[in-house]
Design a protein around this motif. Structure first.
Motif, PDB file in Angstrom:
ATOM      1  N   TYR A 104      48.975 -37.369  46.087  1.00 56.79           N
ATOM      2  CA  TYR A 104      50.037 -37.978  46.896  1.00 56.79           C
ATOM      3  C   TYR A 104      50.356 -39.386  46.390  1.00 56.79           C
ATOM      4  CZ  TYR A 104      52.553 -39.917  50.872  1.00 56.79           C
ATOM      5  OH  TYR A 104      53.493 -40.542  51.662  1.00 56.79           O
ATOM      6  N   SER A 105      49.314 -40.181  46.113  1.00 52.77           N
ATOM      7  CA  SER A 105      49.534 -41.543  45.613  1.00 52.77           C
ATOM      8  C   SER A 105      50.201 -41.521  44.242  1.00 52.77           C
ATOM      9  CB  SER A 105      48.200 -42.290  45.528  1.00 52.77           C
ATOM     10  OG  SER A 105      48.368 -43.582  44.984  1.00 52.77           O
ATOM     11  N   TYR A 107      52.097 -39.250  42.898  1.00 49.78           N
ATOM     12  CA  TYR A 107      53.487 -38.793  42.986  1.00 49.78           C
ATOM     13  C   TYR A 107      54.373 -39.822  43.692  1.00 49.78           C
ATOM     14  CZ  TYR A 107      57.522 -35.911  44.233  1.00 49.78           C
ATOM     15  OH  TYR A 107      58.798 -35.429  44.388  1.00 49.78           O
ATOM     16  N   THR A 108      53.880 -40.423  44.755  1.00 47.88           N
ATOM     17  CA  THR A 108      54.682 -41.329  45.579  1.00 47.88           C
ATOM     18  C   THR A 108      54.903 -42.677  44.910  1.00 47.88           C
ATOM     19  OG1 THR A 108      53.797 -40.283  47.581  1.00 47.88           O
ATOM     20  CG2 THR A 108      54.867 -42.437  47.847  1.00 47.88           C
TER      21      THR A 108
END
Length: 378
Positions: A104-105, A107-108
């Motif tokens: 998530y980190s 990609y974000t």
């Protein structure tokens, strides 16, 4: 003139022989570990000039040493309260959360796996070259972990790469505030539990407590990753491509499996010696309070902090609250208070050792830190 009392040589010899035997016994029992450390130090010295190889070597050491030391904070109570369950089941549960959280980190935040903890001034630049002591820092952490010392991986791993003394002070201040907040909050929570809810927590826990504990442990593990993934990623580029991210996530995933296989290794004793942590209800409450504190600091600012100091503050406040809430004779309650203060003092002392070591390394390695300190005193 009075004659001087002769020194009892037998006493001194007895003390010396005990110390010598203890040292010999430690060396004998830890021989494979000490040999491994010597090999790692030799490799670190040889590989330092080769930046790309040194980067991944340092990352591999940091990944295992950081998670092994910090495992007592996040998965320590989880391991202790699920000791009868298969290690691979615990590993897969926490491993999937690890992969999902760092993905998530990545990609974000455009390749950043640290939830922007490495974007603060003093840490925003990826290392372009390495010195031996930067690679030695995670080896030192391995040794301290083997000695069951809950040192701050944030201090020990991030400080050696920070080129601004102000950033080190910011990290220290946030960490110490975290200790005080965790200490006070733990006293409040466990004093209430000890006084008013103790009877409800007696006997065999109902099945839903297992479910609650796995949920809170998973949430805590995810929040810890948001805070402390920076300690592992500090060796790497600030934005990882697909291949680099796969190596990063995959290596830690496998390292977690080894850690669960060892059931937390030596440092797990710090959790096991605290009161009732093998009870799934106590473990759930510890994880829940800890997760709330870490999440608060996560949204408060991007400055990294030592989760170790928060955790030992939480355990110290919990032990003190349990001692204060004890009913019965004053002598028995005082014994509990003495035990609580002794455990808190021991944990803080060990954590301070790691802080001092990290500050010494930071001053030796980073010219910018030295110049700021000298300018301050001049």
């Amino acid at each position: 003139m009075a004659k001087k009392k002769p020194i009892d040589q037998n006493i001194n010899q007895e003390k010396l022989s005990k110390k010598t035997y203890s040292l010999f016994d430690f060396t004998k029992s830890e021989r494979p570990f000490l040999i491994t450390i010597c090999i790692l130090i030799s490799v670190a010295g040889l590989i330092t000039p080769y930046t790309y190889a040194a980067m991944w070597f340092g990352f591999a050491l940091a990944a295992y040493s950081a998670i092994a030391n910090d495992s007592i904070q996040t998965i320590g109570t989880f391991i202790a309260s699920n000791s009868t369950r298969p290690w691979w089941l615990l590993w897969l549960f926490m491993g999937v959360i690890w992969v999902g959280t760092v993905t998530y980190s990545w990609y974000t935040f455009g390749g950043d796996v640290s939830y922007e903890r490495l974007s603060v001034p003093g840490l925003e630049k990826a290392p372009e070259s390495f010195v031996f002591l930067q690679l030695a820092a995670p080896i030192v952490l391995l040794v301290l972990t083997r000695m069951r010392m809950p040192v701050s991986t944030t201090f020990l791993l991030l400080n050696v790469f920070t080129y601004k003394a102000g950033t080190i002070l910011d990290v220290m201040f946030k960490s110490f505030v975290g200790y005080v907040l965790a200490f006070v909050l733990a006293i409040i929570v466990w004093f209430i539990l000890e006084r008013f809810v103790k009877n409800y927590l007696k006997g065999q826990p109902r099945p839903y407590w297992i479910f609650l504990q796995w949920i809170t442990s998973g949430v805590l593990w995810a929040v810890w990753i948001m805070q402390d993934a920076a300690n592992i990623a500090v060796f790497l580029p600030r934005q990882l491509d697909g291949v680099e991210f796969s190596v990063y996530a995959g290596f830690v995933f496998l390292g977690l499996g080894f850690l669960f296989y060892l059931k937390g290794d030596k440092i797990q004793q710090i959790v096991n010696e605290k009161s009732n942590v093998t009870d799934v209800r106590a473990a759930t409450i510890v994880d829940l309070v800890y997760a709330v504190i870490l999440f608060y600091f996560k949204i408060h600012s991007k400055v990294p902090m030592s989760t170790t100091w928060v955790f030992i503050g939480l355990l110290a406040g919990r032990e003190l609250a349990i001692a204060i809430g004890k009913h019965g004779k004053a002598k028995k309650r005082n014994a509990w208070l003495v035990r609580a203060f002794r455990l808190a003092r021991k944990d803080v002392f060990k954590a301070l050792i790691g802080l001092i070591v990290s500050l010494i390394l930071a001053i030796i390695i980073n010219k910018g830190v030295r110049e700021e300190i000298f300018a301050f005193f001049q």
